[in-house]
Motif scaffolding. Structure first.
Motif, PDB file in Angstrom:
ATOM      1  N   ALA A 184       0.838  -1.197   0.000  1.00 26.89           N
ATOM      2  CA  ALA A 184       0.000   0.000   0.000  1.00 26.89           C
ATOM      3  C   ALA A 184       0.876   1.251   0.000  1.00 26.89           C
ATOM      4  O   ALA A 184       1.931   1.282   0.630  1.00 26.89           O
ATOM      5  CB  ALA A 184      -0.898  -0.005   1.222  1.00 26.89           C
ATOM      6  N   LYS A 185       0.440   2.261  -0.727  1.00 19.46           N
ATOM      7  CA  LYS A 185       1.148   3.539  -0.752  1.00 19.46           C
ATOM      8  C   LYS A 185       0.939   4.230   0.592  1.00 19.46           C
ATOM      9  O   LYS A 185      -0.139   4.186   1.163  1.00 19.46           O
ATOM     10  CB  LYS A 185       0.583   4.406  -1.871  1.00 19.46           C
ATOM     11  CG  LYS A 185       1.369   5.666  -2.136  1.00 19.46           C
ATOM     12  CD  LYS A 185       0.635   6.526  -3.130  1.00 19.46           C
ATOM     13  CE  LYS A 185       1.351   6.596  -4.423  1.00 19.46           C
ATOM     14  NZ  LYS A 185       0.712   7.540  -5.344  1.00 19.46           N
ATOM     15  N   GLN A 186       1.993   4.865   1.119  1.00 22.88           N
ATOM     16  CA  GLN A 186       1.916   5.526   2.414  1.00 22.88           C
ATOM     17  C   GLN A 186       2.098   7.026   2.262  1.00 22.88           C
ATOM     18  O   GLN A 186       2.838   7.496   1.404  1.00 22.88           O
ATOM     19  CB  GLN A 186       2.982   4.990   3.356  1.00 22.88           C
ATOM     20  CG  GLN A 186       2.762   3.555   3.748  1.00 22.88           C
ATOM     21  CD  GLN A 186       3.802   3.079   4.734  1.00 22.88           C
ATOM     22  OE1 GLN A 186       4.948   3.512   4.694  1.00 22.88           O
ATOM     23  NE2 GLN A 186       3.403   2.200   5.619  1.00 22.88           N
ATOM     24  N   CYS A 187       1.428   7.778   3.135  1.00 23.21           N
ATOM     25  CA  CYS A 187       1.533   9.238   3.167  1.00 23.21           C
ATOM     26  C   CYS A 187       2.962   9.626   3.542  1.00 23.21           C
ATOM     27  O   CYS A 187       3.539   9.064   4.469  1.00 23.21           O
ATOM     28  CB  CYS A 187       0.540   9.800   4.181  1.00 23.21           C
ATOM     29  SG  CYS A 187       0.642  11.584   4.392  1.00 23.21           S
ATOM     30  N   VAL A 188       3.517  10.604   2.833  1.00 25.08           N
ATOM     31  CA  VAL A 188       4.886  11.038   3.118  1.00 25.08           C
ATOM     32  C   VAL A 188       4.972  11.858   4.400  1.00 25.08           C
ATOM     33  O   VAL A 188       6.051  11.994   4.967  1.00 25.08           O
ATOM     34  CB  VAL A 188       5.493  11.831   1.939  1.00 25.08           C
ATOM     35  CG1 VAL A 188       5.657  10.960   0.713  1.00 25.08           C
ATOM     36  CG2 VAL A 188       4.670  13.061   1.613  1.00 25.08           C
ATOM     37  N   ASP A 189       3.841  12.397   4.864  1.00 20.72           N
ATOM     38  CA  ASP A 189       3.865  13.207   6.090  1.00 20.72           C
ATOM     39  C   ASP A 189       3.617  12.377   7.349  1.00 20.72           C
ATOM     40  O   ASP A 189       4.398  12.422   8.288  1.00 20.72           O
ATOM     41  CB  ASP A 189       2.826  14.328   6.014  1.00 20.72           C
ATOM     42  CG  ASP A 189       3.238  15.438   5.055  1.00 20.72           C
ATOM     43  OD1 ASP A 189       4.434  15.537   4.724  1.00 20.72           O
ATOM     44  OD2 ASP A 189       2.349  16.197   4.634  1.00 20.72           O
ATOM     45  N   CYS A 190       2.518  11.595   7.366  1.00 21.26           N
ATOM     46  CA  CYS A 190       2.155  10.887   8.600  1.00 21.26           C
ATOM     47  C   CYS A 190       2.435   9.387   8.546  1.00 21.26           C
ATOM     48  O   CYS A 190       2.414   8.725   9.571  1.00 21.26           O
ATOM     49  CB  CYS A 190       0.688  11.128   8.929  1.00 21.26           C
ATOM     50  SG  CYS A 190      -0.486  10.363   7.790  1.00 21.26           S
ATOM     51  N   GLY A 191       2.654   8.836   7.347  1.00 17.91           N
ATOM     52  CA  GLY A 191       2.969   7.416   7.212  1.00 17.91           C
ATOM     53  C   GLY A 191       1.785   6.485   7.145  1.00 17.91           C
ATOM     54  O   GLY A 191       1.950   5.274   7.034  1.00 17.91           O
ATOM     55  N   TYR A 233      -1.845  10.454  -8.473  1.00 16.83           N
ATOM     56  CA  TYR A 233      -0.401  10.322  -8.294  1.00 16.83           C
ATOM     57  C   TYR A 233       0.071  11.028  -7.027  1.00 16.83           C
ATOM     58  O   TYR A 233       1.249  11.235  -6.834  1.00 16.83           O
ATOM     59  CB  TYR A 233       0.345  10.896  -9.504  1.00 16.83           C
ATOM     60  CG  TYR A 233       0.075  10.109 -10.764  1.00 16.83           C
ATOM     61  CD1 TYR A 233       0.701   8.897 -10.986  1.00 16.83           C
ATOM     62  CD2 TYR A 233      -0.824  10.575 -11.708  1.00 16.83           C
ATOM     63  CE1 TYR A 233       0.448   8.163 -12.121  1.00 16.83           C
ATOM     64  CE2 TYR A 233      -1.082   9.852 -12.858  1.00 16.83           C
ATOM     65  CZ  TYR A 233      -0.443   8.653 -13.055  1.00 16.83           C
ATOM     66  OH  TYR A 233      -0.701   7.927 -14.180  1.00 16.83           O
ATOM     67  N   GLY A 234      -0.862  11.423  -6.160  1.00 18.59           N
ATOM     68  CA  GLY A 234      -0.508  12.121  -4.935  1.00 18.59           C
ATOM     69  C   GLY A 234       0.243  11.231  -3.966  1.00 18.59           C
ATOM     70  O   GLY A 234       0.187  10.006  -4.031  1.00 18.59           O
ATOM     71  N   ASN A 235       0.947  11.864  -3.036  1.00 21.62           N
ATOM     72  CA  ASN A 235       1.696  11.097  -2.047  1.00 21.62           C
ATOM     73  C   ASN A 235       1.375  11.524  -0.618  1.00 21.62           C
ATOM     74  O   ASN A 235       2.125  11.256   0.296  1.00 21.62           O
ATOM     75  CB  ASN A 235       3.198  11.178  -2.314  1.00 21.62           C
ATOM     76  CG  ASN A 235       3.712  12.597  -2.299  1.00 21.62           C
ATOM     77  OD1 ASN A 235       2.977  13.546  -2.061  1.00 21.62           O
ATOM     78  ND2 ASN A 235       5.000  12.748  -2.548  1.00 21.62           N
ATOM     79  N   LYS A 236       0.231  12.243  -0.441  1.00 21.40           N
ATOM     80  CA  LYS A 236      -0.232  12.633   0.891  1.00 21.40           C
ATOM     81  C   LYS A 236      -1.670  12.167   1.076  1.00 21.40           C
ATOM     82  O   LYS A 236      -2.454  12.151   0.129  1.00 21.40           O
ATOM     83  CB  LYS A 236      -0.184  14.154   1.071  1.00 21.40           C
ATOM     84  CG  LYS A 236       1.213  14.715   1.115  1.00 21.40           C
ATOM     85  CD  LYS A 236       1.179  16.195   1.416  1.00 21.40           C
ATOM     86  CE  LYS A 236       2.587  16.766   1.453  1.00 21.40           C
ATOM     87  NZ  LYS A 236       2.560  18.186   1.788  1.00 21.40           N
ATOM     88  N   CYS A 237      -2.021  11.802   2.323  1.00 14.74           N
ATOM     89  CA  CYS A 237      -3.387  11.382   2.614  1.00 14.74           C
ATOM     90  C   CYS A 237      -4.298  12.609   2.679  1.00 14.74           C
ATOM     91  O   CYS A 237      -3.832  13.749   2.744  1.00 14.74           O
ATOM     92  CB  CYS A 237      -3.440  10.595   3.918  1.00 14.74           C
ATOM     93  SG  CYS A 237      -3.078  11.554   5.396  1.00 14.74           S
ATOM     94  N   ASP A 238      -5.604  12.356   2.655  1.00 13.12           N
ATOM     95  CA  ASP A 238      -6.576  13.451   2.690  1.00 13.12           C
ATOM     96  C   ASP A 238      -6.407  14.307   3.941  1.00 13.12           C
ATOM     97  O   ASP A 238      -6.535  15.529   3.890  1.00 13.12           O
ATOM     98  CB  ASP A 238      -7.998  12.899   2.637  1.00 13.12           C
ATOM     99  CG  ASP A 238      -8.352  12.312   1.282  1.00 13.12           C
ATOM    100  OD1 ASP A 238      -7.657  12.640   0.283  1.00 13.12           O
ATOM    101  OD2 ASP A 238      -9.306  11.521   1.215  1.00 13.12           O
ATOM    102  N   HIS A 239      -6.132  13.685   5.073  1.00  7.75           N
ATOM    103  CA  HIS A 239      -5.969  14.429   6.331  1.00  7.75           C
ATOM    104  C   HIS A 239      -4.805  15.418   6.234  1.00  7.75           C
ATOM    105  O   HIS A 239      -4.938  16.570   6.608  1.00  7.75           O
ATOM    106  CB  HIS A 239      -5.739  13.453   7.500  1.00  7.75           C
ATOM    107  CG  HIS A 239      -5.441  14.139   8.782  1.00  7.75           C
ATOM    108  ND1 HIS A 239      -6.410  14.779   9.514  1.00  7.75           N
ATOM    109  CD2 HIS A 239      -4.278  14.303   9.451  1.00  7.75           C
ATOM    110  CE1 HIS A 239      -5.848  15.309  10.597  1.00  7.75           C
ATOM    111  NE2 HIS A 239      -4.561  15.026  10.573  1.00  7.75           N
ATOM    112  N   CYS A 240      -3.661  14.978   5.734  1.00 12.40           N
ATOM    113  CA  CYS A 240      -2.486  15.847   5.627  1.00 12.40           C
ATOM    114  C   CYS A 240      -2.634  16.922   4.552  1.00 12.40           C
ATOM    115  O   CYS A 240      -1.988  17.958   4.624  1.00 12.40           O
ATOM    116  CB  CYS A 240      -1.234  15.012   5.381  1.00 12.40           C
ATOM    117  SG  CYS A 240      -0.767  14.002   6.824  1.00 12.40           S
ATOM    118  N   MET A 241      -3.522  16.685   3.578  1.00 12.64           N
ATOM    119  CA  MET A 241      -3.782  17.698   2.545  1.00 12.64           C
ATOM    120  C   MET A 241      -4.852  18.683   3.005  1.00 12.64           C
ATOM    121  O   MET A 241      -5.114  19.660   2.315  1.00 12.64           O
ATOM    122  CB  MET A 241      -4.217  17.044   1.244  1.00 12.64           C
ATOM    123  CG  MET A 241      -3.096  16.340   0.530  1.00 12.64           C
ATOM    124  SD  MET A 241      -3.469  15.860  -1.156  1.00 12.64           S
ATOM    125  CE  MET A 241      -5.000  14.992  -1.013  1.00 12.64           C
TER     126      MET A 241
END
Length: 44
Positions: free
Chosen positions: A14-21, A31-39
């Motif tokens: 699974a792809k992981q958020c670059v901010d919170c993991g 193609y994003g690399n952040k979850c909805d919460h961190c965005m």
């Protein structure tokens, strides 16, 4: 050994958020690399 392409994609981690993991719920065109919460997304 040649692997079936469908098996390859099913076995990707699974792809992981670059901010919170946390794992990101992906969509095929995203193609994003952040979850909805961190965005800062509050309601979809």
């Amino acid at each position: 050994m040649i692997q079936n392409i469908l098996d390859f994609f099913r076995n990707l981690p699974a792809k992981q958020c670059v901010d919170c993991g946390k794992p990101i719920e992906e969509q095929h065109e995203c193609y994003g690399n952040k979850c909805d919460h961190c965005m800062g997304v509050s309601d979809i």
